[in-house]
Design a protein around this motif. Sequence first.
Motif, mmCIF file in Angstrom:
data_model
loop_
_atom_site.group_PDB
_atom_site.id
_atom_site.type_symbol
_atom_site.label_atom_id
_atom_site.label_comp_id
_atom_site.label_asym_id
_atom_site.label_seq_id
_atom_site.Cartn_x
_atom_site.Cartn_y
_atom_site.Cartn_z
ATOM 1 N N ARG A 206 0.895 -1.273 -0.024
ATOM 2 C CA ARG A 206 -0.112 0.008 -0.113
ATOM 3 C C ARG A 206 0.818 1.241 0.046
ATOM 4 N NH1 ARG A 206 -4.544 -2.115 4.502
ATOM 5 N NH2 ARG A 206 -5.925 -3.177 2.972
ATOM 6 N N MET A 207 1.878 1.394 0.680
ATOM 7 C CA MET A 207 2.995 2.437 0.656
ATOM 8 C C MET A 207 3.387 2.722 -0.683
ATOM 9 S SD MET A 207 5.294 1.643 4.091
ATOM 10 C CE MET A 207 4.354 1.871 5.836
ATOM 11 N N TRP A 208 3.723 1.448 -1.335
ATOM 12 C CA TRP A 208 4.440 1.794 -3.089
ATOM 13 C C TRP A 208 2.996 2.366 -3.596
ATOM 14 C CZ3 TRP A 208 8.780 -0.062 -1.018
ATOM 15 C CH2 TRP A 208 9.883 -0.062 -1.660
ATOM 16 N N ALA A 209 1.916 1.855 -3.633
ATOM 17 C CA ALA A 209 0.984 2.180 -4.540
ATOM 18 C C ALA A 209 0.499 3.657 -4.058
ATOM 19 C CB ALA A 209 -0.428 1.306 -4.250
ATOM 20 N N ALA A 210 0.897 4.278 -2.841
ATOM 21 C CA ALA A 210 0.435 5.445 -2.476
ATOM 22 C C ALA A 210 1.335 6.329 -2.719
ATOM 23 C CB ALA A 210 0.370 5.429 -0.659
ATOM 24 N N GLY A 211 2.510 6.020 -3.391
ATOM 25 C CA GLY A 211 3.612 6.864 -3.604
ATOM 26 C C GLY A 211 4.803 7.012 -2.860
ATOM 27 N N LEU A 212 5.218 5.956 -2.032
ATOM 28 C CA LEU A 212 6.491 6.077 -1.390
ATOM 29 C C LEU A 212 7.559 6.680 -2.237
ATOM 30 C CD1 LEU A 212 7.917 5.679 1.181
ATOM 31 C CD2 LEU A 212 8.301 3.324 0.574
ATOM 32 N N VAL A 213 7.902 5.777 -3.593
ATOM 33 C CA VAL A 213 8.969 6.198 -4.456
ATOM 34 C C VAL A 213 9.098 7.833 -4.546
ATOM 35 C CG1 VAL A 213 10.152 5.765 -6.642
ATOM 36 C CG2 VAL A 213 9.206 3.909 -5.362
ATOM 37 N N ASP A 214 7.770 8.276 -4.772
ATOM 38 C CA ASP A 214 7.819 9.722 -5.228
ATOM 39 C C ASP A 214 8.031 10.661 -3.951
ATOM 40 O OD1 ASP A 214 7.300 9.458 -7.973
ATOM 41 O OD2 ASP A 214 4.990 9.699 -7.382
ATOM 42 N N GLU A 215 7.491 10.186 -2.771
ATOM 43 C CA GLU A 215 7.794 10.720 -1.725
ATOM 44 C C GLU A 215 9.354 10.959 -1.131
ATOM 45 O OE1 GLU A 215 5.326 10.644 2.116
ATOM 46 O OE2 GLU A 215 7.051 9.238 3.020
ATOM 47 N N VAL A 216 10.060 9.576 -1.506
ATOM 48 C CA VAL A 216 11.406 9.609 -1.235
ATOM 49 C C VAL A 216 12.189 10.709 -2.163
ATOM 50 C CG1 VAL A 216 13.730 8.189 -1.173
ATOM 51 C CG2 VAL A 216 11.374 7.377 -0.203
ATOM 52 N N ARG A 217 11.843 10.466 -3.548
ATOM 53 C CA ARG A 217 12.472 11.423 -4.518
ATOM 54 C C ARG A 217 12.054 13.013 -4.011
ATOM 55 N NH1 ARG A 217 9.861 9.468 -8.477
ATOM 56 N NH2 ARG A 217 11.463 8.017 -9.544
ATOM 57 N N ALA A 218 11.240 13.240 -3.770
ATOM 58 C CA ALA A 218 10.908 14.853 -3.208
ATOM 59 C C ALA A 218 11.842 14.877 -1.940
ATOM 60 C CB ALA A 218 9.564 14.774 -3.002
ATOM 61 N N LEU A 219 11.827 14.133 -1.158
ATOM 62 C CA LEU A 219 12.745 14.193 0.124
ATOM 63 C C LEU A 219 14.132 14.382 -0.017
ATOM 64 C CD1 LEU A 219 10.707 12.031 2.675
ATOM 65 C CD2 LEU A 219 11.006 14.713 2.675
ATOM 66 N N LEU A 220 14.764 13.644 -1.341
ATOM 67 C CA LEU A 220 16.010 13.656 -1.579
ATOM 68 C C LEU A 220 16.535 15.248 -2.114
ATOM 69 C CD1 LEU A 220 16.421 10.442 -3.686
ATOM 70 C CD2 LEU A 220 17.650 11.233 -1.436
ATOM 71 N N ASP A 221 15.691 15.788 -2.397
ATOM 72 C CA ASP A 221 15.731 17.364 -2.772
ATOM 73 C C ASP A 221 15.949 18.215 -1.287
ATOM 74 O OD1 ASP A 221 15.690 16.762 -5.541
ATOM 75 O OD2 ASP A 221 13.553 17.339 -5.533
ATOM 76 N N ARG A 222 15.387 17.520 -0.497
ATOM 77 C CA ARG A 222 15.528 18.303 0.970
ATOM 78 C C ARG A 222 16.599 17.637 2.053
ATOM 79 N NH1 ARG A 222 9.279 17.812 2.445
ATOM 80 N NH2 ARG A 222 10.083 17.989 4.894
ATOM 81 N N GLY A 223 17.520 16.918 1.247
ATOM 82 C CA GLY A 223 18.438 16.304 1.999
ATOM 83 C C GLY A 223 18.372 15.207 2.823
ATOM 84 N N LEU A 224 17.456 14.350 2.335
ATOM 85 C CA LEU A 224 17.041 12.937 2.882
ATOM 86 C C LEU A 224 18.494 12.192 3.082
ATOM 87 C CD1 LEU A 224 15.115 11.049 4.320
ATOM 88 C CD2 LEU A 224 14.544 10.223 1.889
ATOM 89 N N ALA A 225 19.161 11.995 1.970
ATOM 90 C CA ALA A 225 20.168 11.073 1.946
ATOM 91 C C ALA A 225 21.331 11.544 2.870
ATOM 92 C CB ALA A 225 20.651 10.851 0.404
ATOM 93 N N GLU A 226 21.605 12.621 3.333
ATOM 94 C CA GLU A 226 22.432 12.991 4.272
ATOM 95 C C GLU A 226 21.899 12.932 5.581
ATOM 96 O OE1 GLU A 226 21.709 15.329 1.287
ATOM 97 O OE2 GLU A 226 23.157 13.924 0.402
ATOM 98 N N GLY A 227 21.029 12.776 5.854
ATOM 99 C CA GLY A 227 20.116 12.498 6.933
ATOM 100 C C GLY A 227 20.796 11.343 7.784
ATOM 101 N N ARG A 228 21.351 11.451 8.982
ATOM 102 C CA ARG A 228 21.945 10.390 9.325
ATOM 103 C C ARG A 228 21.001 9.436 10.192
ATOM 104 N NH1 ARG A 228 26.569 12.245 13.417
ATOM 105 N NH2 ARG A 228 26.598 10.177 13.885
ATOM 106 N N THR A 229 19.754 9.881 10.460
ATOM 107 C CA THR A 229 18.598 9.218 11.064
ATOM 108 C C THR A 229 17.725 8.677 9.979
ATOM 109 O OG1 THR A 229 19.130 10.250 13.236
ATOM 110 C CG2 THR A 229 17.080 8.914 12.946
#
Length: 301
Positions: A206-229
Motif C-alpha cells: 500500500r505504501m508503494w501504491a500510495a507513492g512512497l517512491v515519489d515521496e522519497v524522491r521529493a525528500l532527496l531534494d531536501r537532504g534525505l540522503a544526508e540525514g543520519r537518522t
Amino acid sequence: MRQQPVIAVVGPTAAGKSDLAVDIALRLGGECVNADSMQLYRGMDVGTAKLTPAEMRGVPHHLFDIWDVTVTASVAEYQKLARAVIDAVDVPVLVGGSGLYVRAAIDDLEFPGTDPEIRARLEAELARTGPGPLFERLRERDPAAAAVILPSNGRRIVRALEVIELSGRPFTATMPTYEAVYPSVQIGLEVPRPELDDRIALRVERMWAAGLVDEVRALLDRGLAEGRTAGRALGYAQVIRFLQGEWSEEQAFEETVRLTRRFARRQESWFRRDPRVCWLPYDAPDLLERSLAQISGHPCG
C-alpha cells in the motif's frame, strides 16, 4: 505528580496502534502523543504510515512533523518535548513502536552527554572497519551491553563506546530501568506472527501504491540522503538505493518487507521484556472496551 495515568499504546509495526489510540482518545477526551521516531520527521508520511487528518478524527496529535529530515534524532531532545506535552495534557495517549522513546517519555531515563571528538573518532573507525571490531571491543568492555545490541548496529555500538570512554562507567549503567516518573497504563497489541508478516507485506504494498517512491524522491531534494537518522529509515533507505541505481525497484520492495518483518520482531521482543505491558489481541471485537477496562484499573485480559 500527575493523578491521571499516561496511556501508552505499544507493539510491533502494522498492529493497529494508531487507530486504537485515536479510539481511546475519543472516548476519554484525550490527545495523542507520538512515540514513533520516524513520524517526528516532516514529509515522511507514506513510508511511516502517518495518519491523515481525516484518520485523526479531530483528536489533537502532538510531536508529529517537528524535525527536518537532515536532523539527527535525539532521544534526549524527544524526552524533553514529550514530557512537556504530557504535563500540559489532561489525558495523554502515547502511541508508537519506538521502545526507547516510550521509555524516555514515561520512565526515569537519563542520557549521558556526548563528546564530539570521541564520537568523530569512533565514527571514522566505524566507516573504515565496519562494526565488527568495534563490537568486539564493546564485548570486552561491557559484555552486558553487547548482549543487547545487535553486532550490525554500528550507530548504537559507537554510542555505547562513547559513553564508556566519556563516563568511565559501563554503558549498561545508563540503560533504561522500569522505574516510572509518571503513572502509566501500557497496552500492547498482540498479532500472531504469520498474520503480522502478512500485514507488513500488505502495508508495504500500500505504501508503494500510495507513492512512497515519489515521496522519497521529493525528500532527496531536501537532504534525505544526508540525514543520519531519516535517511536510514525502513523503506526510505531501500528506495534511496533504488533511485541511485544500486538496486532494482523489486529489490527495494522485497528488502523493505524483509527488514520490516525483522524490525517488528525486535519491537515485540523489546516490549515483551516490560512486565507492565498488558497484551491484548489486535483483532478482538471488544478491543476498545478491554483497553478502557485496563485503563480504569481492571485486571489485564
